[in-house]
Design a protein around this motif. Sequence first.
Motif, PDB file in Angstrom:
ATOM      1  N   LEU A 271       0.882  -1.166  -0.124  1.00 52.59           N
ATOM      2  CA  LEU A 271      -0.028   0.053  -0.033  1.00 52.59           C
ATOM      3  C   LEU A 271       0.885   1.323   0.137  1.00 52.59           C
ATOM      4  O   LEU A 271       0.625   2.243  -0.646  1.00 52.59           O
ATOM      5  CB  LEU A 271      -0.960   0.233   1.188  1.00 52.59           C
ATOM      6  N   ARG A 272       1.927   1.058   0.688  1.00 58.95           N
ATOM      7  CA  ARG A 272       3.020   2.419   0.850  1.00 58.95           C
ATOM      8  C   ARG A 272       3.543   2.660  -0.632  1.00 58.95           C
ATOM      9  O   ARG A 272       3.376   3.835  -0.977  1.00 58.95           O
ATOM     10  CB  ARG A 272       4.027   2.281   1.882  1.00 58.95           C
ATOM     11  N   ARG A 273       3.802   1.633  -1.190  1.00 62.78           N
ATOM     12  CA  ARG A 273       4.532   1.857  -2.648  1.00 62.78           C
ATOM     13  C   ARG A 273       3.491   2.195  -3.667  1.00 62.78           C
ATOM     14  O   ARG A 273       3.635   3.021  -4.368  1.00 62.78           O
ATOM     15  CB  ARG A 273       5.117   0.378  -3.278  1.00 62.78           C
ATOM     16  N   ALA A 274       2.076   1.831  -3.491  1.00 67.45           N
ATOM     17  CA  ALA A 274       1.052   2.361  -4.390  1.00 67.45           C
ATOM     18  C   ALA A 274       0.975   3.837  -4.123  1.00 67.45           C
ATOM     19  O   ALA A 274       0.611   4.479  -5.080  1.00 67.45           O
ATOM     20  CB  ALA A 274      -0.209   1.762  -4.111  1.00 67.45           C
ATOM     21  N   ILE A 275       0.782   4.235  -2.863  1.00 64.82           N
ATOM     22  CA  ILE A 275       0.662   5.605  -2.410  1.00 64.82           C
ATOM     23  C   ILE A 275       1.864   6.649  -3.102  1.00 64.82           C
ATOM     24  O   ILE A 275       1.685   7.566  -3.696  1.00 64.82           O
ATOM     25  CB  ILE A 275       0.705   5.999  -1.100  1.00 64.82           C
ATOM     26  N   LEU A 276       3.115   6.122  -3.139  1.00 59.84           N
ATOM     27  CA  LEU A 276       4.266   6.623  -3.417  1.00 59.84           C
ATOM     28  C   LEU A 276       4.376   6.878  -4.938  1.00 59.84           C
ATOM     29  O   LEU A 276       4.730   7.774  -5.560  1.00 59.84           O
ATOM     30  CB  LEU A 276       5.505   6.223  -2.858  1.00 59.84           C
TER      31      LEU A 276
END
Length: 302
Positions: A271-276
Motif C-alpha cells: 500500500l505504501r508503494r502504491a501511494i508513493l
Amino acid sequence: MTDQTHNRLNLSAGLLSCAVALSLVVAKLWAFGQTGSLAIAATLADSAMDLMMSLGALAAIAYAAKPADDDHNFGHTSAEDLAALAQSLIILISSGVIAFAALWRLWQGDAALPRNEVSGIAIVVFSIVLTLGLVIWQRRVAARTDNPVVKADSLHYLGDLIPNVGAILALWASSALGLAQVDSIVALGAALLLAVGALRIGKGAWDALMDRQADPAMIAGIAAIARDFDGVRGFHDLKTRRAGSRVFVNLHIELDGDQSLDKAHAIGAALRRAILRAYPRADVLIHKDPVGVQKHPDDPQA
C-alpha cells in the motif's frame, strides 16, 4: 526519476531564475536612470524582489535536497517555507514604498513626464522575452519534478509580465499623449499586484509551517487508494502535513488479525508503494490495526 536527477533539475531552474533576475535588475536600473519613470521603478523593484526570492529559493532548494540526518529526522524541506515567508514580507514592504511614491505624485499633481521613452520600452520588451524563456524552462522542470518552489517561482515570473506591459503603456502614454499621471497609476497597479502575490506566497508558507493538511484532492486520492486496496478492510486517522516540497502522510489501516505478521507487513508495504507511485514526493507512514480493535482507555491516541 532518481532523487539526484530530481534535485539537479530543480537546481537548474533555480540557477537560471537567479541569472535572469540579475540581468533584469541591471537592465531596468539603467532604464530607470534613463527615463525616471515610476512604472519602470515598479518593475525594477519587482525584479529586485525576484532576485532576492530566486536566491532564497535556490538556497532553499539546495538545503532541502539534503537527506534526513540525526538532527533533522524528517529532512530539511521546511527551509523552503521559511524562505518563502521571508520573501513575502520583503515584497509587501516594497509594494508599500512604490504605492506611497505613486500616491504622493498623484496628490502633488505635478508629475514630471518620463524621459527617453524609447529606451525604456526597449528594455521592458527585452525583460518580457527573457522572462518568457525562463517560465518555459521552469514549467518543463516543474512538470517532471512537481516541485512547488519551482511552480511558485514560475507563476510569480508569469505574473511579472502584467506590470511590464503596464510600464510599456505608461511610457507610450507619456510620450504620445503627454499623460504623465498614467505612470503613477500603472505603478499603483503594479504595487497592488505585488502585494496580492506576496500575501498568497506568505499564506502558503504560513500554512505549511503551521502543519496545515495537504490539498484535499491529494487526501481524497490517498483515501481512494487505501479504500480499494487488496487486503485492507478499512482505514482511519488519515493525517497529512506539508513541509516545503514534501507531504508527510500518517495512515492507520485495518487488517485481518488472524493472518501472519509477514502477510500484514506485505500488505502495508505494498500500500505504501502504491501511494508513493501516485504521489512520489510523499513520505508515508502506515500503522496496522486488527479489524475491530478498540482503543485502550489509557492510550486514547493509539
